[in-house]
Design a protein around this motif. Structure first.
Motif, PDB file in Angstrom:
ATOM      1  N   GLU A   1     -14.675 -14.580 -10.397  1.00 46.96           N
ATOM      2  CA  GLU A   1     -14.331 -14.054 -11.606  1.00 46.96           C
ATOM      3  C   GLU A   1     -14.577 -15.232 -12.801  1.00 46.96           C
ATOM      4  O   GLU A   1     -15.264 -14.795 -13.894  1.00 46.96           O
ATOM      5  CB  GLU A   1     -12.986 -13.396 -11.983  1.00 46.96           C
ATOM      6  CG  GLU A   1     -12.889 -12.189 -10.644  1.00 46.96           C
ATOM      7  CD  GLU A   1     -13.921 -11.031 -11.066  1.00 46.96           C
ATOM      8  OE1 GLU A   1     -14.272 -10.978 -12.097  1.00 46.96           O
ATOM      9  OE2 GLU A   1     -14.197 -10.408 -10.267  1.00 46.96           O
TER      10      GLU A   1
ATOM     11  N   LEU B   1     -15.446  -2.473 -12.203  1.00 47.28           N
ATOM     12  CA  LEU B   1     -15.830  -1.933 -13.482  1.00 47.28           C
ATOM     13  C   LEU B   1     -16.304  -2.967 -14.360  1.00 47.28           C
ATOM     14  O   LEU B   1     -16.853  -2.650 -15.694  1.00 47.28           O
ATOM     15  CB  LEU B   1     -14.725  -1.470 -14.078  1.00 47.28           C
ATOM     16  CG  LEU B   1     -14.209  -0.017 -13.403  1.00 47.28           C
ATOM     17  CD1 LEU B   1     -12.927   0.314 -14.095  1.00 47.28           C
ATOM     18  CD2 LEU B   1     -15.433   1.096 -13.772  1.00 47.28           C
ATOM     19  N   LYS B   2     -16.593  -4.252 -14.039  1.00 48.21           N
ATOM     20  CA  LYS B   2     -17.301  -5.256 -14.525  1.00 48.21           C
ATOM     21  C   LYS B   2     -16.088  -5.703 -15.809  1.00 48.21           C
ATOM     22  O   LYS B   2     -16.747  -6.234 -16.866  1.00 48.21           O
ATOM     23  CB  LYS B   2     -18.534  -5.024 -15.381  1.00 48.21           C
ATOM     24  CG  LYS B   2     -19.567  -4.718 -14.064  1.00 48.21           C
ATOM     25  CD  LYS B   2     -21.000  -4.766 -14.826  1.00 48.21           C
ATOM     26  CE  LYS B   2     -22.076  -4.387 -13.411  1.00 48.21           C
ATOM     27  NZ  LYS B   2     -21.977  -4.996 -12.431  1.00 48.21           N
ATOM     28  N   GLU B   3     -14.933  -5.222 -15.625  1.00 46.60           N
ATOM     29  CA  GLU B   3     -13.945  -5.707 -16.732  1.00 46.60           C
ATOM     30  C   GLU B   3     -13.278  -7.113 -16.118  1.00 46.60           C
ATOM     31  O   GLU B   3     -12.149  -6.863 -15.622  1.00 46.60           O
ATOM     32  CB  GLU B   3     -12.815  -4.520 -17.155  1.00 46.60           C
ATOM     33  CG  GLU B   3     -13.370  -3.216 -17.542  1.00 46.60           C
ATOM     34  CD  GLU B   3     -12.291  -2.529 -17.977  1.00 46.60           C
ATOM     35  OE1 GLU B   3     -11.409  -2.737 -18.198  1.00 46.60           O
ATOM     36  OE2 GLU B   3     -12.726  -1.205 -17.929  1.00 46.60           O
ATOM     37  N   HIS B   4     -13.865  -8.192 -15.949  1.00 47.72           N
ATOM     38  CA  HIS B   4     -13.655  -9.461 -15.410  1.00 47.72           C
ATOM     39  C   HIS B   4     -12.393 -10.082 -15.955  1.00 47.72           C
ATOM     40  O   HIS B   4     -11.641 -10.606 -14.957  1.00 47.72           O
ATOM     41  CB  HIS B   4     -15.071 -10.171 -15.420  1.00 47.72           C
ATOM     42  CG  HIS B   4     -15.842  -9.486 -14.691  1.00 47.72           C
ATOM     43  ND1 HIS B   4     -15.895  -9.253 -13.231  1.00 47.72           N
ATOM     44  CD2 HIS B   4     -17.260  -9.404 -15.344  1.00 47.72           C
ATOM     45  CE1 HIS B   4     -17.058  -8.520 -13.173  1.00 47.72           C
ATOM     46  NE2 HIS B   4     -18.016  -8.365 -14.133  1.00 47.72           N
ATOM     47  N   ARG B   5     -12.144  -9.942 -17.497  1.00 49.08           N
ATOM     48  CA  ARG B   5     -10.930 -10.539 -17.718  1.00 49.08           C
ATOM     49  C   ARG B   5      -9.656  -9.820 -17.295  1.00 49.08           C
ATOM     50  O   ARG B   5      -8.689 -10.632 -17.081  1.00 49.08           O
ATOM     51  CB  ARG B   5     -10.762 -10.651 -19.321  1.00 49.08           C
ATOM     52  CG  ARG B   5     -11.690 -11.490 -19.918  1.00 49.08           C
ATOM     53  CD  ARG B   5     -11.561 -13.042 -19.787  1.00 49.08           C
ATOM     54  NE  ARG B   5     -12.550 -13.691 -20.394  1.00 49.08           N
ATOM     55  CZ  ARG B   5     -12.265 -15.164 -19.910  1.00 49.08           C
ATOM     56  NH1 ARG B   5     -11.529 -15.428 -19.124  1.00 49.08           N
ATOM     57  NH2 ARG B   5     -13.074 -15.890 -20.574  1.00 49.08           N
ATOM     58  N   LYS B   6      -9.762  -8.591 -17.050  1.00 55.78           N
ATOM     59  CA  LYS B   6      -8.575  -7.826 -16.617  1.00 55.78           C
ATOM     60  C   LYS B   6      -8.442  -8.047 -15.122  1.00 55.78           C
ATOM     61  O   LYS B   6      -7.198  -8.336 -14.537  1.00 55.78           O
ATOM     62  CB  LYS B   6      -8.840  -6.259 -16.725  1.00 55.78           C
ATOM     63  CG  LYS B   6      -8.441  -5.768 -17.910  1.00 55.78           C
ATOM     64  CD  LYS B   6      -7.018  -5.379 -17.969  1.00 55.78           C
ATOM     65  CE  LYS B   6      -6.668  -4.638 -19.170  1.00 55.78           C
ATOM     66  NZ  LYS B   6      -5.243  -4.190 -19.478  1.00 55.78           N
ATOM     67  N   ALA B   7      -9.681  -8.350 -14.257  1.00 60.09           N
ATOM     68  CA  ALA B   7      -9.492  -8.656 -12.864  1.00 60.09           C
ATOM     69  C   ALA B   7      -8.941  -9.819 -12.766  1.00 60.09           C
ATOM     70  O   ALA B   7      -8.045 -10.096 -11.777  1.00 60.09           O
ATOM     71  CB  ALA B   7     -10.763  -8.581 -12.239  1.00 60.09           C
TER      72      ALA B   7
ATOM     73  N   TYR C   1     -10.993  -3.380 -11.175  1.00 59.43           N
ATOM     74  CA  TYR C   1     -11.423  -3.746 -12.383  1.00 59.43           C
ATOM     75  C   TYR C   1     -12.683  -4.803 -12.394  1.00 59.43           C
ATOM     76  O   TYR C   1     -13.608  -4.734 -13.497  1.00 59.43           O
ATOM     77  CB  TYR C   1     -10.362  -4.784 -13.250  1.00 59.43           C
ATOM     78  CG  TYR C   1      -9.263  -3.862 -13.991  1.00 59.43           C
ATOM     79  CD1 TYR C   1      -9.731  -2.845 -14.849  1.00 59.43           C
ATOM     80  CD2 TYR C   1      -8.173  -4.036 -13.966  1.00 59.43           C
ATOM     81  CE1 TYR C   1      -9.074  -2.049 -15.819  1.00 59.43           C
ATOM     82  CE2 TYR C   1      -7.015  -3.286 -14.612  1.00 59.43           C
ATOM     83  CZ  TYR C   1      -7.584  -2.317 -15.516  1.00 59.43           C
ATOM     84  OH  TYR C   1      -6.717  -1.359 -16.154  1.00 59.43           O
ATOM     85  N   SER C   2     -12.801  -5.454 -11.227  1.00 59.25           N
ATOM     86  CA  SER C   2     -14.162  -6.214 -11.093  1.00 59.25           C
ATOM     87  C   SER C   2     -15.193  -5.441 -10.842  1.00 59.25           C
ATOM     88  O   SER C   2     -16.342  -5.753 -11.367  1.00 59.25           O
ATOM     89  CB  SER C   2     -13.653  -7.361  -9.753  1.00 59.25           C
ATOM     90  OG  SER C   2     -15.040  -7.885  -9.603  1.00 59.25           O
TER      91      SER C   2
ATOM     92  N   GLU D   1      -6.646 -11.380 -14.803  1.00 55.90           N
ATOM     93  CA  GLU D   1      -5.265 -11.167 -15.248  1.00 55.90           C
ATOM     94  C   GLU D   1      -4.580 -10.580 -13.782  1.00 55.90           C
ATOM     95  O   GLU D   1      -3.272 -11.108 -13.436  1.00 55.90           O
ATOM     96  CB  GLU D   1      -5.155 -10.232 -16.202  1.00 55.90           C
ATOM     97  CG  GLU D   1      -3.707  -9.772 -16.664  1.00 55.90           C
ATOM     98  CD  GLU D   1      -3.596  -8.527 -17.383  1.00 55.90           C
ATOM     99  OE1 GLU D   1      -2.443  -8.257 -17.382  1.00 55.90           O
ATOM    100  OE2 GLU D   1      -4.427  -8.382 -18.240  1.00 55.90           O
TER     101      GLU D   1
ATOM    102  N   ASP E   1     -12.056   5.043 -11.985  1.00 52.51           N
ATOM    103  CA  ASP E   1     -11.087   5.125 -13.096  1.00 52.51           C
ATOM    104  C   ASP E   1     -10.035   5.861 -12.512  1.00 52.51           C
ATOM    105  O   ASP E   1      -8.836   5.535 -12.760  1.00 52.51           O
ATOM    106  CB  ASP E   1     -11.696   5.865 -14.216  1.00 52.51           C
ATOM    107  CG  ASP E   1     -12.637   5.239 -14.876  1.00 52.51           C
ATOM    108  OD1 ASP E   1     -12.450   3.841 -15.194  1.00 52.51           O
ATOM    109  OD2 ASP E   1     -13.674   5.597 -15.614  1.00 52.51           O
TER     110      ASP E   1
END
Length: 686
Positions: free
Chosen positions: A249, A213-219, A210-211, A221, A177
């Motif tokens: 992703e 953190l498993k926030e793959h949609r953000k990754a 982001y990847s 983007e 973070d």
């Protein structure tokens, strides 16, 4: 297009010329300046130009001069700046200890004159270098102290570097973070500076974080944002890195069309660029895609290629991913033994990677609020479970059938677990046995290869012996016989024959030397050859062997200096005589008219060190390793075209080692050679 390229080249040339012109102008001005603070300031401008041009040697020369003048003038700012530039140059040379030492000196001097900007610049540089060295806590302290000043004065260039340093440090200490927060800050400043390269790096870093953190949609983007701003000509490696990551992703969301588009493009792109890292990522990801689409054979081919690359470049992260995909592949095909093999490899590598210590910042420097949140949530969960427990217990007591069923289920699960463990143990035992068999086979194979190599060497030496006997020895003896036949048939007069006597003598010497070395080499190869050591005076051996070469020494007008001294060695005398004779004969053979040969012996750590030195033609560096190996077939003609077998030094080495000694050579071409023999002076203690 050609016109644009030409214009770009012209502009670059003009820029370089302009920079050189500025350096030359400053150099001239400084030369005629009075030794005062103005000269120091002008020298610092010149040092900065040389540093930017990466002319570090010249820059360091001016740094030392400027530092000395500043010290004489007691000009603290000049001393501070000089130390700072010296530290920068040491940093470029990866001499981190000297760099940090000079950074600290510079900061102390800036503090004396209350130059807060100078202190901040130094602290930021120390932060960067400590983070590179893995001292993250110290690096963080320095970077944070610098950022406070940079933010107050809004120094964009310095902030860009400082934010990036902190983002890297937080990433390496697994504080994702915080790493994202400072990458965003760096990205914002770099956009204001219009720093294209910096924008690309920060955007890519954000996508990767982001990847994690498993926030793959953000990754997705941010990976797509990077692709949009990449230069197809100058950013080829970066593009090759991002394409497979972006495809992976999309694969997480089973969006196979988009995943396939980026992965196939990434595979082709990295293969074309021969980018091994990018190719490995692409092959793993494409293999995963084909596995999910049930294209098993194609997936197997790609995963095997990825496995070979991962091992070659030692990329453990991608190798771990490859093991996991191989497990899935073999399980899909029903090859459970193979899947078990890959599973063992997967857990072994995973365990080894998990043992790597992750550096952590002290909590008083960078507290993390998430710890409190996690503890609270865990406490709440425990309270809920405790409140529910009595009710559950009552329900079990009220329903004995459910309780018995649960016990039976537990027993069944335990039985299955024990069965699974026994099967696993059996598989492991079988695997261990197979490994032991493989190890034994490897040992046998290596022994056979070693024996084959030895036989090849012996065969080469045998061929050489036949060549010597059939050619060199035959020539020498045939020549002697021809002379004698001429004399016998009265084809030449006695006076003419007397003139040929030196040549006859030379041929006889050659034949004698050849036979001497051949016979001694044959003896040294016999398995039952055992030395019969005794104490004897090595000086006596020198004098005997020197007498044998007196005629040759006289013919070549060589200066032979005998510096030997009375000393006793414990060895087989006849063997050592052969060694000494070979060394002295070689020294004469490779000495020119007027050269010097020196024979000596000294006591060295309780052993006798013999040296035969000549100022002759010497030995080329690449030939030194061939001297003591018979299978190398190395021999050269002497200064008067004297021939040899190439076995003399091989024999010497064998005989010296049989007598618990060692032999070596030091030589320089066209300067001369020194042959050393070290022998014991007494019987070795049991």
């Amino acid at each position: 297009m050609k016109q644009l390229l030409f214009l770009a080249v012209c502009l670059m040339s003009l820029s370089v010329f302009s920079q050189n012109e500025k350096i030359d102008e400053l150099t001239v001005q400084i030369a005629f300046k009075k030794p005062d603070s103005t000269k120091v300031d002008m020298s610092l401008v010149l040092i900065n130009e040389l540093y930017k041009k990466a002319d570090y040697n010249k820059a360091l020369l001016y740094v030392n001069k400027t530092s000395k003048l500043s010290e004489e003038l007691n000009y603290i700012k000049g001393l501070a700046e000089s130390s700072y530039y010296r530290a920068l140059i040491y940093t470029e040379r990866n001499d981190y200890l000297n760099a940090i030492d000079n950074y600290k000196k510079s900061r102390d001097l800036y503090l004396k004159i209350s130059d807060t900007l100078g202190v901040a610049r130094v602290s930021n540089s120390i932060g960067l270098i400590e983070i590179k060295r893995g001292n993250y806590a110290i690096g963080l302290q320095n970077s944070l102290s610098a950022i406070n000043i940079f933010e107050k004065q809004y120094l964009k260039d310095e902030l860009s570097t400082a934010y990036n340093n902190l983002a890297e440090a937080y990433f390496k200490t697994n504080q994702i973070d915080k790493a994202i927060e400072f990458n965003y800050k760096a990205l914002d400043v770099r956009k204001q500076l219009n720093d294209t390269e910096g924008i690309k790096i920060s955007t890519k870093n954000i996508a990767e974080l982001y990847s994690l953190l498993k926030e793959h949609r953000k990754a997705i983007e941010y990976y797509e944002k990077v692709l949009d701003i990449l230069n197809p000509k100058t950013d080829q490696n970066l593009r090759g890195e991002i394409l497979p990551k972006l495809g992976s992703e999309y694969l997480r969301f089973k969006e196979y069309d988009k995943a396939s588009k980026y992965l196939v493009e990434g595979l082709k792109y990295n293969r074309k660029q021969d980018n091994k890292e990018g190719l490995l990522r692409a092959l793993n990801a494409v293999g995963n895609l084909n596995l999910q689409n049930k294209k098993v054979k194609l997936a197997e081919k790609q995963l095997n290629e990825a496995y070979a690359i991962a091992q070659k470049i030692n990329n453990k992260k991608e190798l771990l991913e490859n093991y996991k995909l191989h497990i899935a592949l073999d399980s899909t095909r029903g090859y459970f033994q193979n899947a078990f093999f890959w599973q063992n490899k997967f857990y072994d590598l995973k365990d080894s990677l998990s043992k790597v210590d992750q550096p952590v910042f002290p909590t008083d420097i960078s507290p993390i609020d998430l710890i409190t949140t996690e503890n609270t949530s865990e406490t709440d969960t425990v309270i809920v479970k405790e409140n529910e427990l009595p009710e559950t217990k009552d329900s079990w007591q009220n329903n004995s059938f459910l309780l018995y069923a649960l016990i039976a289920l537990c027993v069944l699960l335990l039985v299955l677990l024990f069965y699974s463990l026994s099967q696993t143990k059996s598989h492991k035992d079988n695997l261990k046995k197979e490994k032991e068999k493989l190890t034994q086979e490897q040992v046998r194979t290596e022994a056979i290869l070693e024996q084959t190599h030895h036989l090849e060497e012996v065969n080469q030496v045998k061929d050489k012996l036949f060549s010597i006997v059939s050619h060199d020895l035959k020539d020498s003896i045939s020549s002697i016989k021809a002379f004698l036949d001429l004399l016998k048939e009265d084809s030449i007069s006695k006076d003419e024959f007397y003139e040929l006597i030196p040549e006859l003598s030379e041929n006889a010497n050659n034949a004698s030397s050849l036979l001497f070395n051949l016979l001694n080499w044959s003896k040294s190869q016999m398995q039952n050859l055992e030395p019969k050591p005794e104490l004897f005076n090595i000086q006596d051996v020198f004098q005997t062997k020197i007498a044998l070469v007196e005629q040759k020494v006289e013919d070549k007008r060589i200066v032979l200096i005998d510096e030997s001294q009375r000393d006793f060695v414990y060895a087989d005398r006849s063997m050592i005589e052969i060694v000494i004779q070979n060394l002295i004969t070689n020294a004469v053979k490779f000495s020119r008219i007027g050269d010097v040969i020196t024979i000596s012996n000294v006591d060295a750590n309780g052993k006798s060190l013999i040296c035969v030195e000549d100022s002759g033609v010497g030995i080329a560096k690449e030939n030194i390793d061939k001297l003591f190996a018979a299978h190398k077939n190395f021999t050269t003609a002497g200064t008067k075209n004297e021939k040899g077998t190439g076995l003399g030094l091989t024999i010497a080495k064998d005989l010296v080692e049989l007598n618990n000694g060692r032999i070596w050579v030091e030589s320089t071409e066209n300067v001369g050679s020194k042959f050393f023999v070290e022998l014991p002076k007494s019987e070795a203690k049991a």
